[in-house]
Write a protein that holds these residues in place. Structure first.
Motif, short mmCIF file in Angstrom:
data_model
loop_
_atom_site.label_atom_id
_atom_site.label_comp_id
_atom_site.label_asym_id
_atom_site.label_seq_id
_atom_site.Cartn_x
_atom_site.Cartn_y
_atom_site.Cartn_z
N CYS A 200 42.34 41.44 33.88
CA CYS A 200 41.59 40.58 34.79
C CYS A 200 40.30 41.30 35.20
O CYS A 200 40.34 42.42 35.69
CB CYS A 200 42.44 40.25 36.01
SG CYS A 200 41.50 39.41 37.31
N CYS A 203 40.22 41.91 39.31
CA CYS A 203 41.04 42.89 40.02
C CYS A 203 41.60 43.99 39.12
O CYS A 203 42.25 44.91 39.60
CB CYS A 203 42.18 42.19 40.77
SG CYS A 203 43.51 41.62 39.71
N ASN A 205 43.96 43.85 37.01
CA ASN A 205 45.36 43.65 36.66
C ASN A 205 45.51 43.32 35.16
O ASN A 205 44.72 42.58 34.60
CB ASN A 205 45.90 42.49 37.52
CG ASN A 205 47.22 41.98 37.03
OD1 ASN A 205 48.13 42.75 36.73
ND2 ASN A 205 47.34 40.66 36.94
N CYS A 241 44.89 35.00 36.40
CA CYS A 241 45.53 36.22 36.88
C CYS A 241 46.53 35.89 37.99
O CYS A 241 46.16 35.27 38.99
CB CYS A 241 44.46 37.18 37.40
SG CYS A 241 45.14 38.64 38.21
N CYS A 244 45.40 38.15 41.57
CA CYS A 244 44.31 37.74 42.48
C CYS A 244 44.04 36.25 42.40
O CYS A 244 43.20 35.73 43.13
CB CYS A 244 43.03 38.53 42.17
SG CYS A 244 42.23 38.07 40.62
ZN LIG Z 1 43.05 39.45 39.01
#
Ligand SMILES: [Zn+2]
Ligand SMILES: [Zn+2]
Length: 296
Positions: A200, A203, A205, A241, A244
């Protein structure tokens, strides 16, 4: 309208898709805006938002002229765009561009700075012309960054390493080594910086990401084929995601060699709407599509 459906879980993207050498920043072709205009016109055929896409194509054609001419300040660039597009622009946009051009230099440059950072007034008398100001700034940024040396991208830049611009969309293409490589296209200077697959941008991730595309209701995905891992992926997807709740458009030239990040993003706004209904907020910033305030 057809529903979104996940086509391929992140886990099914093979480790072999990720190149070993870290790629560098990509410059846009010198005729980027003409190509974008051509792509928009092709995508407009039979599209539910054909008028909008054709207006965007007309703007892109004028952006190419701005990009090819000498450097202008934001006011002069906006004035040229508004003049050239006058016959095509809706009355509301023309009125708002008149109001923008009536601002003094300091106020216009403050507004330009806010717009570049995605922090613009979402209503009021200037709102309807902000995409035009965004288009003027984008043509100028693309021209000026093209003349500078390319920076070394840092891993996981969330903003453009060339100009600090916001991400527009991610772009999947075949890298030099033959592996799929993912880039993020800058909303302002149109350069693209590398980003790891399955991560992502907002963030960082890399777990629990889902990919959504518009698929026909009766579409039955083929069984996974590791020789052709991208066969079942869409040319236009969103990467959503679970951490987030951000969603970034992903445009794949592996699926469609003519795909272009900005044009294909504009032609797939239905996907953002559906992702929004599923609780994911749009991460990409596209100066030609600026969401306003939701009607109460
Ligand atoms: Zn994210
Ligand atoms: Zn940039």
């Amino acid at each position: 309208m057809t529903p979104t459906q996940p086509l391929l879980p992140a886990e099914q993207i093979r480790a072999g898709d990720i190149p070993l050498m870290s790629p560098s920043v990509l410059r846009p072709p010198t005729d980027i805006f003409s190509r974008r205009a051509d792509r928009l016109l092709r995508l407009a055929d039979g599209h539910a938002m054909a008028d909008f896409l054709r207006l965007c194509a007309a703007i892109c054609q004028q952006q190419q002229a701005l990009h090819d001419a000498s450097r202008l300040d934001p006011r002069a660039a906006l004035e040229k765009l508004a003049q050239a597009l006058q016959p095509q622009l809706p009355a509301q946009v023309l009125a708002a561009s008149g109001a923008l051009l009536a601002l003094d230099a300091a106020a216009l440059s403050r507004l330009a700075e806010r717009l570049i950072n995605g922090d613009y007034p979402v209503d009021g008398p200037l709102f309807a012309a902000l995409p035009l100001l965004g288009a003027a700034l984008q043509a100028q940024a693309t021209r000026s960054i093209r003349q500078r040396p390319l920076p070394e991208p840092q891993s996981q830049d969330s903003r453009c390493p060339c100009c600090g611009g916001l991400p527009l969309a991610s772009l999947l293409l075949r890298g030099d080594s033959g592996h799929a490589q993912r880039y993020v296209v800058c909303s302002m200077c149109s350069h693209a910086w590398p980003l790891g697959r399955v991560r992502c941008l907002s963030c960082g991730n890399s777990r629990g990401l889902s990919y959504y595309s518009l698929a026909a209701l009766d579409h039955v995905p083929a069984p996974p084929d590791h020789q052709q891992p991208h066969r079942e992926r869409g040319a236009r997807e969103v990467e959503a995601c679970g951490e987030c709740h951000g969603a970034l458009k992903q445009i794949s030239q592996l699926q469609d060699a003519d795909a272009e990040a900005c044009a294909d993003d504009l032609a797939s706004l239905a996907l953002d709407l559906l992702a929004g209904e599923a609780g994911f907020g749009r991460i990409g910033f596209n100066p030609l599509f600026l969401p306003g305030r939701e009607p109460a």
